[in-house]
Design an enzyme around this catalytic site. Structure first.
Site, PDB file in Angstrom:
ATOM      1  N   GLY A  44       5.476   2.030   3.060  1.00 42.16           N
ATOM      2  CA  GLY A  44       5.943   2.947   2.022  1.00 42.16           C
ATOM      3  C   GLY A  44       4.749   3.205   1.116  1.00 42.16           C
ATOM      4  O   GLY A  44       4.172   2.264   0.557  1.00 42.16           O
ATOM      5  N   ASN A  48       2.657   0.433  -0.972  1.00 42.12           N
ATOM      6  CA  ASN A  48       1.270   0.090  -0.656  1.00 42.12           C
ATOM      7  C   ASN A  48       0.389   0.146  -1.896  1.00 42.12           C
ATOM      8  O   ASN A  48      -0.422  -0.747  -2.136  1.00 42.12           O
ATOM      9  CB  ASN A  48       0.713   1.040   0.404  1.00 42.12           C
ATOM     10  CG  ASN A  48       1.536   1.077   1.667  1.00 42.12           C
ATOM     11  OD1 ASN A  48       2.244   0.126   2.007  1.00 42.12           O
ATOM     12  ND2 ASN A  48       1.493   2.204   2.363  1.00 42.12           N
ATOM     13  N   ARG A 178       4.091  15.007   4.163  1.00 47.74           N
ATOM     14  CA  ARG A 178       4.760  14.537   5.378  1.00 47.74           C
ATOM     15  C   ARG A 178       5.608  15.704   5.891  1.00 47.74           C
ATOM     16  O   ARG A 178       6.835  15.747   5.665  1.00 47.74           O
ATOM     17  CB  ARG A 178       5.630  13.312   5.093  1.00 47.74           C
ATOM     18  CG  ARG A 178       4.899  12.110   4.484  1.00 47.74           C
ATOM     19  CD  ARG A 178       4.001  11.416   5.494  1.00 47.74           C
ATOM     20  NE  ARG A 178       3.357  10.247   4.912  1.00 47.74           N
ATOM     21  CZ  ARG A 178       2.208  10.277   4.220  1.00 47.74           C
ATOM     22  NH1 ARG A 178       1.602  11.420   4.020  1.00 47.74           N
ATOM     23  NH2 ARG A 178       1.663   9.182   3.740  1.00 47.74           N
ATOM     24  N   LYS A 236     -10.074  13.624  -1.168  1.00 48.74           N
ATOM     25  CA  LYS A 236     -10.434  12.530  -0.270  1.00 48.74           C
ATOM     26  C   LYS A 236     -10.955  13.123   1.037  1.00 48.74           C
ATOM     27  O   LYS A 236     -10.314  14.001   1.618  1.00 48.74           O
ATOM     28  CB  LYS A 236      -9.205  11.650   0.000  1.00 48.74           C
ATOM     29  CG  LYS A 236      -8.599  11.027  -1.237  1.00 48.74           C
ATOM     30  CD  LYS A 236      -7.265  10.347  -0.951  1.00 48.74           C
ATOM     31  CE  LYS A 236      -6.130  11.349  -0.853  1.00 48.74           C
ATOM     32  NZ  LYS A 236      -4.792  10.685  -0.806  1.00 48.74           N
ATOM     33  N   GLY A 265      -2.352   3.930   5.140  1.00 46.79           N
ATOM     34  CA  GLY A 265      -2.372   3.176   3.889  1.00 46.79           C
ATOM     35  C   GLY A 265      -3.686   3.331   3.142  1.00 46.79           C
ATOM     36  O   GLY A 265      -3.789   2.949   1.980  1.00 46.79           O
ATOM     37  N   ALA A 266      -4.686   3.938   3.808  1.00 44.57           N
ATOM     38  CA  ALA A 266      -5.996   4.090   3.148  1.00 44.57           C
ATOM     39  C   ALA A 266      -5.876   4.952   1.892  1.00 44.57           C
ATOM     40  O   ALA A 266      -6.452   4.637   0.843  1.00 44.57           O
ATOM     41  CB  ALA A 266      -6.988   4.707   4.123  1.00 44.57           C
ATOM     42  N   ASP A 268      -3.332   5.286   0.016  1.00 48.30           N
ATOM     43  CA  ASP A 268      -2.610   4.541  -1.017  1.00 48.30           C
ATOM     44  C   ASP A 268      -3.538   3.547  -1.702  1.00 48.30           C
ATOM     45  O   ASP A 268      -3.456   3.333  -2.906  1.00 48.30           O
ATOM     46  CB  ASP A 268      -1.413   3.828  -0.389  1.00 48.30           C
ATOM     47  CG  ASP A 268      -0.574   4.766   0.465  1.00 48.30           C
ATOM     48  OD1 ASP A 268      -0.163   4.371   1.578  1.00 48.30           O
ATOM     49  OD2 ASP A 268      -0.384   5.928   0.046  1.00 48.30           O
TER      50      ASP A 268
HETATM   51  O1  KDG Z   1       0.335   6.165   3.457  1.00 48.71           O
HETATM   52  C1  KDG Z   1       1.032   5.305   4.291  1.00 48.71           C
HETATM   53  C2  KDG Z   1       2.483   5.645   4.243  1.00 48.71           C
HETATM   54  O2  KDG Z   1       2.615   6.899   4.740  1.00 48.71           O
HETATM   55  C3  KDG Z   1       3.331   4.739   5.060  1.00 48.71           C
HETATM   56  O3  KDG Z   1       3.260   3.450   4.545  1.00 48.71           O
HETATM   57  C4  KDG Z   1       4.742   5.164   5.198  1.00 48.71           C
HETATM   58  O4  KDG Z   1       5.387   5.882   3.042  1.00 48.71           O
HETATM   59  C5  KDG Z   1       5.273   6.113   4.169  1.00 48.71           C
HETATM   60  C6  KDG Z   1       5.645   7.438   4.534  1.00 48.71           C
HETATM   61  O5  KDG Z   1       6.578   7.969   3.943  1.00 48.71           O
HETATM   62  O6  KDG Z   1       4.981   7.984   5.356  1.00 48.71           O
END
Ligand code: KDG
Length: 335
Positions: A44, A48, A178, A236, A265-266, A268
């Site tokens: 998440g 993170n 996303r 970034k 996670g980078a 984050d």
């Molecule tokens: O940045 C990493 C996150 O994308 C991953 O931990 C999962 O939170 C997440 C998501 O909604 O994609």
């Protein structure tokens, strides 16, 4: 380290909110379709970042909802291990914690699949307590994920950011696009930008900035937000480092070169490094350096939050790479 606090000072340095996900990480390298064995982790984006900030020694709070299930408990244990405040992490029996199933891969970004429709995390909604908690710290960090998961979480994000701004609390925003979570591309762009322009710091990846502004030129991406009142834009660029734009300066931070294991996670970690330096009262060019360093370190272990460095590890890592410093590219009006 954060300055000593007077009684009137907020008890938390930074709060964030979003969706906790259970994460099933394949144990063997290769396409997800062939994976038969998995490790249980938690994930998440905001989780993170919260864990990264706590490991850097900041007082961090996380707000959200989890299911009364295995992953909900695992997330609580993960937060507790790093002393993240979860007084506003609610357990619900109405829905399960969402899940991310993730491939283990070398040499590129891992693919992942979500099982999160109608998840516990998507039940997040604004209330006086929620907004009070999210605007009681010295800094609020938000991402684009609550905007995507449900109308109630989206409204909560807008209310929290607007209230934080009205109280003069700095807000950082990671778009965290996303597309799979949105039914309409233009709605994604419009809603994400509508919140971004209300924030002090916007931290898109170069690709995200291109999708959100229609330009692949970093200057143009930055100008889109600066001209709408944002204080600073950090673009970034992954293995190429990052660019920081404010109204009157441009800084470029070269990458911290590491052996990459897992890139998820980078971003984050990057956000955590940036916010951490701001909370420590560091200038923005130091903030983009710390962001690049934590982001790089986050990729050196598998798992979305398992590579986040402790303060001492970060200090040692940056000391060993003293030459990796931000350089000022432009001085004078940018916006
Ligand atoms: O940045 C990493 C996150 O994308 C991953 O931990 C999962 O939170 C997440 C998501 O909604 O994609």
């Amino acid at each position: 380290m954060t300055a000593p606090r007077s009684a009137a000072e907020p008890s938390l340095d930074v709060v964030t909110f979003g969706e906790v996900l259970g994460s099933l990480l394949a144990t063997q390298v290769g396409p997800l379709d062939d994976a038969t064995h998995f490790e249980r982790r938690v994930a998440g984006s905001e989780l993170n970042t919260a864990i990264a900030l706590a490991r850097l020694g900041h007082r961090v709070g996380y707000l959200g909802m989890v299911g009364d299930d295995l992953f909900g408990k695992a997330a609580r244990a993960r937060f507790a291990a790093d002393d993240v405040d979860t007084s506003m992490l609610v357990t619900t029996r109405e829905a399960a914690t969402g899940i991310q199933v993730k491939e283990r891969i070398v040499g590129r970004d891992p693919l992942y699949i979500y099982y999160r429709n109608g998840s516990a995390g998507s039940k997040l909604a604004a209330s006086p307590d929620v907004v009070e908690y999210l605007t009681a710290a010295r800094h609020l960090h938000a991402t684009g994920i609550p905007l995507a998961i449900s109308p109630s979480a989206r409204d909560c994000a807008f209310e929290a950011v607007e209230t934080a701004r009205s109280k003069g609390i700095p807000v950082s925003f990671d778009p965290n696009l996303r597309p799979v979570l949105w039914s309409d591309h233009q709605e994604m762009v419009d809603v994400i930008n509508a919140l971004a322009v209300q924030c002090d710091w916007v931290l898109p990846g170069h690709g995200e900035g291109t999708v959100l502004t229609g330009s692949s030129e970093p200057e143009e991406i930055a100008r889109f937000y600066l001209s709408r009142g944002v204080r600073g834009v950090v673009i970034k660029q992954g293995a190429r480092g990052a660019l920081l734009f404010t109204a009157d300066t441009v800084w470029r931070c070269p990458p911290f070169v590491v052996d990459v294991v897992d890139t998820l996670g980078a971003g984050d970690g990057f956000a955590a490094g940036f916010v951490s330096a701001l909370i420590d009262g560091q200038p923005e060019e130091r903030a983009v350096e710390r962001a690049c360093a934590v982001g790089a370190m986050a990729t050196t272990s598998d798992g979305d939050c398992d590579g986040m460095p402790a303060r001492a590890e970060l200090t040692e890592f940056m000391a060993a790479r003293r030459g990796t410093v931000a350089e000022r590219l432009v001085e004078g009006p940018v916006g």
